[in-house]
Design an enzyme around this catalytic site. Structure first.
Site, short mmCIF file in Angstrom:
data_model
loop_
_atom_site.label_atom_id
_atom_site.label_comp_id
_atom_site.label_asym_id
_atom_site.label_seq_id
_atom_site.Cartn_x
_atom_site.Cartn_y
_atom_site.Cartn_z
N SER A 31 30.88 -10.67 14.56
CA SER A 31 29.74 -9.75 14.40
C SER A 31 29.81 -8.49 15.25
O SER A 31 28.95 -7.62 15.11
CB SER A 31 28.43 -10.48 14.68
OG SER A 31 28.14 -11.37 13.63
N SER A 55 26.91 -9.08 12.17
CA SER A 55 25.47 -8.87 12.24
C SER A 55 25.08 -7.63 13.05
O SER A 55 23.95 -7.18 12.98
CB SER A 55 24.80 -10.10 12.87
OG SER A 55 25.22 -10.27 14.23
N LYS A 95 21.12 -4.01 20.86
CA LYS A 95 20.91 -4.87 19.69
C LYS A 95 19.63 -5.68 19.87
O LYS A 95 19.31 -6.14 20.97
CB LYS A 95 22.12 -5.80 19.53
CG LYS A 95 22.08 -6.66 18.27
CD LYS A 95 23.36 -7.49 18.13
CE LYS A 95 23.32 -8.35 16.88
NZ LYS A 95 24.56 -9.15 16.71
#
EC number: 6.3.5.7
Length: 494
Positions: free
Chosen positions: A181, A157, A78
């Protein structure tokens, strides 16, 4: 072997150990899959040469007999994790061009274990969002499609991580979870997402959103993979003052599949008005699966649940307001073009106005407001007191003998990209209704794919565990995974 990118971590580990494939072959299969998946917009900084070098080193390590569970496994990272010499933007314009001179503890732990970095993954800007629509890179797209053919959100997210794992672009990915998330995107993409106990995994080198809530975790294709990857990610870290000085156990060894005598709580407050019948039915089925495996299902009360979302959306923006004050255009990242006569205050204002997207600006303003003189006690301190009550609810449930708590992971399946664009922002925030309590209480939680809705889209259930007992939580999740037998995959369209 064919379709190497579709292997699980456990499957790839076994194949590597037997000499049936190599890390280089695994890595090339994933790189090929990534190149053919531009429509998903999951990978935003690709590092193929770095990946090939790391794969060659992993193969040498395997040949020398020094391999561990993650050696040779290709991963997506990420964009919130700082990776030395590789763009780390947190999906924000304000960090354009930022290449850290250091490695986050989590990624360093993974590289030390011999894992391979394929590249950086899309996400909501500074991890603020539930749909991956606030990214400077554009939307990440769910590999699953609705019956009408609309592009769906992969959740947020960690949307790029979820899309990449769901589409077999990598064997697993790192995610972060501040209010759901990891778990919400996992539920939307038919993957497994684990948010560890706060303090289990170091936050050092992870770009901060809300420091008392953020926690990194694995996003994988199976519960066993989550156990393997968490073991590699977790560590005690003197560079993170919130890192718990608790040894990291062998999480995979805890996967016995035996939960006889365990007590699973069903919180009555999570049965909310307007909950879709499909979600409610799946929840009941999940409880029956655990009961059939020998667990005792008990009704429990978590009375302060209804205050969780309001408390979260005071505390998280307040911490974001503080954390994001450092982005000012002075030392790194974006600096706005200044006019003649502009001073340092103009530079700050213009840089932040150009660099931060609308959602980040909204949360900074909310956070600054609730921390301001005259409102600090009315909002922030009150939210902190509510947080303490929410944690006490969980503490009392566990003290009464409950081993884990079963809830839905999300209030719906994945929704269409753009469908909430004009809605009240609160409608988007409601996606976190089942997940934020876990962050407020600092507990471990995992989302497991258990079924599909009428459109054929995946649905997940969430198990919430006792602090620092991820091994037990993963074992309960394994039982749920086996009983559900979820094997559906999205039809390739990208």
């Amino acid at each position: 072997m064919s379709d190497l990118n579709k292997l699980t971590i456990a499957g790839a580990r076994d194949a590597l150990a037997k000499g049936e494939t190599t890390s280089v072959e695994l890595t090339e299969a994933c790189l090929t899959a990534i190149e053919g998946a531009g429509a998903l917009n999951a990978f935003v900084h690709k590092t193929p040469e770095v990946a090939r070098e790391m794969a060659q080193a992993a193969d040498a390590r395997i040949k020398a007999g020094n391999a561990v569970a993650m050696t040779g496994i290709p991963l997506g990272i990420k964009d919130l994790f700082c990776t030395k010499g590789v763009e780390s933007q947190a999906a924000s314009r304000i960090l354009t061009g930022f290449r850290p001179e250091y490695e986050s503890t989590v990624t360093q732990n993974l590289w030390d274990a011999g894992a391979v970095m394929l590249g950086k993954l899309n996400m909501d800007e500074f991890a603020m969002g539930s749909s991956n629509e606030s990214s400077a890179y554009g939307n990440a797209v769910n590999p699953w499609k609705g019956r009408d053919g609309a592009d769906l959100t992969p959740g947020g997210s960690s949307g790029g991580s979820a899309a990449a794992v769901g589409a077999d672009l990598c064997l697993a990915a790192t995610g972060t979870d501040t209010g759901g998330s990891i778990r919400q995107p996992a539920a939307f993409t038919g993957t497994v997402g684990l948010k560890p106990t706060y303090g289990r995994v170091s936050r050092w080198g992870v770009i901060a959103f809300a420091s008392s809530l953020d926690q990194a975790g694995p996003m994988t294709k199976s519960v066993r993979d989550a156990a393997i990857m968490l073991g590699a990610m977790a560590s005690v870290d003197e560079k993170d003052s919130t890192s718990a000085e608790i040894p990291v156990p062998d999480f995979e060894a805890a996967l016995t599949g035996d939960i006889r005598g365990k007590k699973i709580g069903i919180p009555r407050e999570y049965r909310m008005d307007g909950m879709p019948d499909e979600i409610d039915a799946l929840w009941r089925q999940g409880a029956e699966m655990l009961r059939d495996a020998g667990a005792e299902i008990v009704d429990i009360s978590l009375p302060h649940t209804k205050y969780a979302l309001p408390a979260y959306y005071v505390i998280a923006p307040a911490e974001a307001s503080s954390n994001l004050a450092r982005y000012d255009g002075v030392r790194y990242g974006l600096r706005a073009k200044l006019g003649q006569g502009d001073g340092i205050t103009d530079m700050y204002e213009k840089t932040r106005a150009e660099g931060f997207g609308p959602e980040v600006q909204r949360r900074i303003m909310i956070g600054t407001y609730v921390l301001s003189a005259g409102f600090y006690d009315a909002y922030y301190n009150r939210a902190r007191r509510v947080r303490a009550l929410i944690k006490r609810d969980f503490d009392q449930a566990y003290a009464a003998g409950v081993d884990a708590i079963l809830t839905p992971a999300t209030p719906s399946s994945a929704f269409a990209l753009g469908s909430m664009a004009d809605a009240d922002p609160v409608a988007m925030y409601l996606n976190d209704v089942f997940t934020v309590t876990v962050n407020l209480a600092g507990l471990p939680g995992i989302s497991v794919p258990v079924g599909q809705d009428a459109q054929g889209l995946p649905l997940g259930l969430q198990l919430i565990g006792r602090p620092f007992e991820e091994g037990d939580l993963l074992n309960q999740a394994l039982v749920l995974e086996r009983a559900a037998g979820f094997v559906a995959k999205p039809e390739r369209w990208w």
